[in-house]
Write an enzyme that holds these catalytic residues in place. Structure first.
Site, short mmCIF file in Angstrom:
data_model
loop_
_atom_site.label_atom_id
_atom_site.label_comp_id
_atom_site.label_asym_id
_atom_site.label_seq_id
_atom_site.Cartn_x
_atom_site.Cartn_y
_atom_site.Cartn_z
N PHE A 47 1.10 2.63 7.42
CA PHE A 47 -0.14 2.93 7.84
C PHE A 47 -1.28 2.59 6.82
O PHE A 47 -1.28 3.42 5.74
CB PHE A 47 -0.32 4.12 8.57
CG PHE A 47 -1.66 4.70 8.99
CD1 PHE A 47 -2.15 4.19 10.26
CD2 PHE A 47 -2.44 5.59 8.24
CE1 PHE A 47 -3.43 4.58 10.71
CE2 PHE A 47 -3.57 6.15 8.62
CZ PHE A 47 -4.22 5.41 9.79
N CYS A 70 -8.85 2.52 5.33
CA CYS A 70 -9.79 2.88 4.51
C CYS A 70 -10.29 4.18 4.28
O CYS A 70 -11.14 4.61 5.05
CB CYS A 70 -11.09 1.88 4.57
SG CYS A 70 -12.22 2.19 3.19
N HIS A 89 0.98 -1.33 0.05
CA HIS A 89 0.10 0.10 0.12
C HIS A 89 0.88 1.30 0.01
O HIS A 89 1.84 1.17 0.60
CB HIS A 89 -1.07 -0.04 1.33
CG HIS A 89 -2.20 -0.91 0.90
ND1 HIS A 89 -1.75 -2.25 1.20
CD2 HIS A 89 -3.44 -0.73 0.64
CE1 HIS A 89 -2.96 -2.88 0.95
NE2 HIS A 89 -4.01 -2.04 0.77
N GLN A 118 -7.70 8.61 -2.16
CA GLN A 118 -7.12 9.74 -1.46
C GLN A 118 -7.63 11.02 -2.02
O GLN A 118 -7.71 12.06 -1.28
CB GLN A 118 -5.46 9.68 -1.77
CG GLN A 118 -5.18 8.40 -1.33
CD GLN A 118 -3.32 8.19 -0.92
OE1 GLN A 118 -2.74 9.28 -0.67
NE2 GLN A 118 -2.91 6.91 -1.13
C1 2AL Z 1 -4.89 3.52 1.27
C2 2AL Z 1 -5.20 3.58 -0.20
O1 2AL Z 1 -4.39 3.88 -1.39
N1 2AL Z 1 -6.74 3.78 -0.41
C3 2AL Z 1 -7.12 3.61 0.94
O2 2AL Z 1 -8.14 3.90 1.33
N2 2AL Z 1 -6.07 3.51 1.59
N3 2AL Z 1 -3.60 3.71 1.42
C4 2AL Z 1 -3.19 3.66 2.87
N4 2AL Z 1 -1.85 3.54 2.88
O3 2AL Z 1 -4.01 3.53 3.69
#
Ligand code: 2AL
Length: 174
Positions: free
Chosen positions: A119, A122, A67, A88
C-alpha cells in the site's frame, strides 16, 4: 537549490541529490538526467511522470514494491531511507500505540496479499488516523484501478521530495 543549479549538476551530482525522489528507484533519476536543461520544476516533474507512465504494468508494480510499508518493519528497525523516515514521522506513524500499529499491520498484510504490492500513499498529506481509513477504502478496489491510484501517490511523493530540494514557483501544487 533552484532549477538552474539542478541543470548545472553533473550526472553523478544529479544522482546524489535527486536519486531518491522516487523511493529506491535511482534509475528513474538517471534516465531523466539526459533531458536537461529543464525549463522549470514542472518540466522535471513531467519528465519523471512520463518515464513512469511509459513503463509496462510490471515496471510500475516494481516501483510500488520498492516502497517500505507504512509503520512497518523498516521503521521499527531504523532502516528507512531518510526521506521516508521524515515522511512517516511527520504523519505520526513512528508514535503509534500497540492497537494502532497492529491495525495498520493487519491491513497492510491484507492489501499486499490482495494486490501483490505494498500500500502506497503520500503521507505528507495524511496522518496516522487517515492511513487505516484509506487502506480499508482502497482494499475494496480492483487491481488495475488500485495500481493506477498507487502510482499517482508515488508521483505525489516524488513532487513533495522534489519541492523540498528544488525551489519552485508553485510550491503548494500537489
Ligand atoms: C511511503 C513513504 O515511505 N513515504 C510516503 O509518503 N509513503 N510509503 C508508503 N508505503 O506509502
Amino acid at each position: 537549490m533552484d532549477i538552474g543549479a539542478i541543470n548545472a549538476l553533473s550526472y553523478e551530482e544529479f544522482l546524489n541529490v535527486l536519486g531518491n525522489v522516487v523511493e529506491k528507484c535511482p534509475i528513474i533519476t538517471a534516465a531523466v538526467w539526459s533531458e536537461r536543461p529543464f525549463s522549470n520544476l514542472d518540466a522535471l516533474e513531467a519528465a519523471i511522470d512520463n518515464f513512469i507512465d511509459a513503463l509496462p504494468e510490471s515496471g510500475q508494480e516494481g516501483i510500488l514494491r520498492c516502497h517500505p510499508d507504512l509503520a512497518g518493519k523498516e521503521l521499527r528497525s531504523g532502516t528507512l531511507t531518510p526521506e521516508s523516515r521524515r515522511e512517516q514521522g511527520h504523519a505520526g506513524l513512528d508514535r503509534l500505540d500497540a492497537a494502532e500499529a497492529s491495525g495498520i499491520g493487519r491491513l497492510n498484510a491484507e492489501y499486499k496479499a490482495r494486490f501483490g504490492f505494498p500500500f502506497v500513499v503520500c503521507v505528507r498529506t495524511s496522518d496516522k488516523r487517515s492511513v487505516p481509513r484509506q487502506l480499508e477504502e482502497r482494499l475494496r478496489r480492483g487491481r488495475a484501478e488500485e495500481r493506477a491510484r498507487a502510482i499517482a501517490e508515488v508521483k505525489k511523493i516524488c513532487r513533495t521530495r522534489l519541492r523540498s530540494l528544488v525551489r519552485g514557483d508553485q510550491v503548494n501544487k500537489l
